[in-house]
Write an enzyme that holds these catalytic residues in place. Structure first.
Site, PDB file in Angstrom:
ATOM      1  N   CYS A 226       3.226  84.995  17.649  1.00 27.39           N
ATOM      2  CA  CYS A 226       3.683  83.577  17.647  1.00 27.39           C
ATOM      3  C   CYS A 226       4.935  83.206  16.932  1.00 27.39           C
ATOM      4  O   CYS A 226       5.648  82.636  17.573  1.00 27.39           O
ATOM      5  CB  CYS A 226       2.456  82.720  17.284  1.00 27.39           C
ATOM      6  SG  CYS A 226       1.156  82.910  18.525  1.00 27.39           S
ATOM      7  N   HIS A 227       4.769  83.172  15.617  1.00 36.73           N
ATOM      8  CA  HIS A 227       5.803  82.840  14.742  1.00 36.73           C
ATOM      9  C   HIS A 227       6.129  83.743  14.051  1.00 36.73           C
ATOM     10  O   HIS A 227       7.161  83.452  13.048  1.00 36.73           O
ATOM     11  CB  HIS A 227       5.607  81.524  14.270  1.00 36.73           C
ATOM     12  CG  HIS A 227       5.183  80.546  15.108  1.00 36.73           C
ATOM     13  ND1 HIS A 227       3.909  80.181  15.394  1.00 36.73           N
ATOM     14  CD2 HIS A 227       5.812  79.550  15.921  1.00 36.73           C
ATOM     15  CE1 HIS A 227       3.694  79.170  16.223  1.00 36.73           C
ATOM     16  NE2 HIS A 227       4.824  78.898  16.677  1.00 36.73           N
ATOM     17  N   GLY A 228       6.121  84.982  13.933  1.00 40.36           N
ATOM     18  CA  GLY A 228       6.722  86.139  13.201  1.00 40.36           C
ATOM     19  C   GLY A 228       6.282  86.281  11.701  1.00 40.36           C
ATOM     20  O   GLY A 228       6.983  86.459  11.003  1.00 40.36           O
TER      21      GLY A 228
END
Lengths: 169, 420
Positions: A133-135
């Protein structure tokens, strides 16, 4: 008004408001609390998992309280990799010894501590997990190493009922 | 409102109106004096009313077939699409209607920003509008959860998790919102309830919005106060009714294009996969109308501050009437503001684009600059501009610049007396 001394009537007003407020709060609370987890949800608070078929280097995912739980049987390299990390290199310092009491088994919520996505197995820069999703990158102990997540993946309360069965919750 | 007391012509009408003055209200609405120079940007109020009613009507009919249960919701939506008579049409109108609603509301908001419609004496109209906008976002978000697809589930997970950023009580609030330890059936049923409730709250606020509007009357492209009724106004019916109706038809063409030719283009393919709490889709994005705020959320590296920045970006609009210090309403007479206005429009579009892109590298950098500029516009540029800007002379009436003559107060007064 303000110049006047408090009268008996002022006392009656204040007392009425106070009783009224308590009454309103007593009515509002059930309406608010009904949204909290109900008895049937709480009843599912623990689950038992048979892990006899899990081979080293494999992970199984089970659902507990509607959330995925990763149960990984770690290889010797993964354990030594997790245990050799220096505390000062960690964003959220936790010893691997505290996260995995039985070093072969890592049990944790498969929920990214950023905004709740499910990280992917055997991915990322630290041989552990990677959240698409956001690494966020997690290591072989499920600890956050890089990315926006603030905390390590949570280790739930669990115990070995016998050599092959883990009870989560 | 017109000066004369309204008297229905028929005896029955008078009898009824004396007991409940509905006919007086109807008369007020038809005669309502409206500035005669309103352009097509002013037609979006009517278009938005149409959007709200469309959503309520299609929503009510969908609710007759939808089942709010984690095991059945996804199937019941497919049942609507395949089995229910015209179910596909009703659902596509409802789903695209949400996008059309936001398209219209953004035009409506940016029209207010350009012509200074939020300024005194119209602050309350503006604030009610912002509350409606917030409720629209809540309704849209919860509505998107109801089909119980992968985007529904994970969108709900990510958005509700924003509350976990609140110190101390955050986790407790998230559990309370979910009614469990993850997004699950209790979450779905309460979202359905609230999704059903909110449109009616919006309807009530729309009545207040219009009521508050009818006190000072409409702002207009010139942005000056006008005398009502006068040569500067026309009655709402038939002049504005016809103009609004024509604009609505044009709008419905766009609406129908989406519904009939590309009903899924604004949605996300992953939402046709049933919700699965074990697998997260690779790339989670909200619907297009929330993207600028999503970009602001992600451009702040700290979880709590990101949430604060996102909420502030919306709430800052509520205090806009006091941040903009200029006495002149319309950007037509504010040469500098006009330029900053268009920069803001570009800034919001850039934020929207960055919200759809992965938050990394150059995208993240641009999103950060755009976020900073967004706040700079409202908190620094607007307050200073009111003092520094040299504005152009404003006309004394709407008629005056058209009929020519000097902007002479005596003349204008003379004209007004002639108008009577």
């Amino acid at each position: 008004m303000s110049d006047k001394k408090p009268e008996r009537r002022d006392f009656l007003f204040t007392a009425s408001y106070a009783v009224g407020a308590v009454g309103v709060a007593a009515v509002v609370w059930p309406l608010v609390d009904q949204m909290n987890p109900d008895a049937s949800v709480k009843a599912l608070a623990s689950t038992e998992v048979d892990v006899s078929s899990v081979k080293p280097g494999n992970t199984i995912t089970v659902l507990w309280r509607g959330k995925p739980v990763f149960i990984r049987r770690r290889t010797q390299e993964e354990i030594s990799e997790a245990r050799s990390v220096k505390m000062e290199d960690l964003i959220h310092p936790e010893k691997d010894e505290d996260r995995a009491k039985n070093p072969e088994w890592l049990v944790m919520l498969g929920v990214c501590t950023h905004l709740g996505c499910v990280p992917l197995n055997d991915k990322g820069d630290y041989d552990g997990w990677f959240c698409p999703c956001h690494g966020s990158h997690y290591d072989t102990s499920g600890r956050i190493r890089k990315g926006p997540a603030p905390l390590n993946m949570e280790v739930p309360k669990y115990e070995f009922v016998n050599a092959n069965t883990i009870k989560i919750g | 409102m017109s000066d004369h007391e309204y008297k229905p012509t028929s005896k029955v009408g008078r009898w009824f109106n004396d007991r409940l003055p509905l006919l007086t209200l109807a008369n007020h609405l038809t005669d309502y004096p409206t500035p005669k120079n309103l352009n097509y940007w002013w037609t979006f109020g009517g278009i938005l009313t149409f959007c709200l009613i469309t959503q309520i009507v299609t929503g009510l009919t969908l609710a007759m077939h939808y089942i709010a249960h984690a095991d059945m919701a996804f199937e019941s939506v497919e049942h609507i699409m395949r089995d229910v008579n015209y179910g596909w049409l009703i659902r596509y109108i409802h789903a695209n209607g949400a996008s059309m609603f936001f398209l219209a509301v953004y035009i409506h908001i940016f029209r207010s920003l350009f012509y200074g419609s939020y300024k005194s004496p119209r602050e309350i109209i503006w604030i009610i509008g912002i509350i409606i906008y917030l409720l629209m976002m809540a309704a849209a978000f919860m509505g998107y959860v109801l089909p119980w697809g992968q985007m529904s589930f994970w969108g709900a997970t990510v958005i509700t998790n924003l509350f976990s950023a609140i110190p101390l009580v955050g986790e407790g609030i998230v559990t309370w919102l979910w009614g469990g330890y993850s997004v699950d059936n209790p979450t779905l049923t309460r979202f359905f309830t609230l999704h059903y409730l909110i449109p009616f709250l919006i309807l009530g606020l729309v009545v207040l919005h219009i009521w508050a509007l009818h006190v000072p009357g409409n702002n207009n492209p010139v942005g000056i106060d006008i005398k009502k009724p006068s040569k500067d106004t026309v009655p709402f019916h038939p002049y504005i009714v016809i103009k609004d109706g024509f604009a609505l038809l044009m709008f419905m063409i766009v609406f129908a294009f989406f519904v009939f030719y590309s009903p899924n283009i604004l949605g996300h393919a992953d939402n046709y996969i049933e919700a699965n709490p074990m697998v997260t889709p690779a790339h989670i994005v909200p619907e297009w109308y929330l993207l600028p705020f999503y970009a602001i959320l992600r451009s702040v590296p700290d979880k709590l501050l990101g949430v604060v920045a996102m909420l502030s970006a919306i709430l800052i609009l509520a205090v806009l009437p006091w941040l903009d210090t200029s006495k002149i309403r319309s950007a037509v007479f504010r040469p500098l503001y006009k330029q900053f206005y268009w920069i803001l429009v570009a800034d919001v579009l850039i934020l929207g684009y960055m919200g759809a892109m992965p938050a990394e590298g150059l995208y993240l950098l641009i999103a950060r600059v755009a976020t900073a500029y967004y706040f700079l516009h409202f908190l620094v540029i607007l307050p200073i501009l009111g003092f520094k800007e040299k504005t152009l002379p404003i006309p004394l009436s709407i008629t005056e610049p058209v009929l020519g003559g000097s902007p002479n107060l005596a003349m204008a007064k003379n004209k007004e007396s002639l108008n009577k």
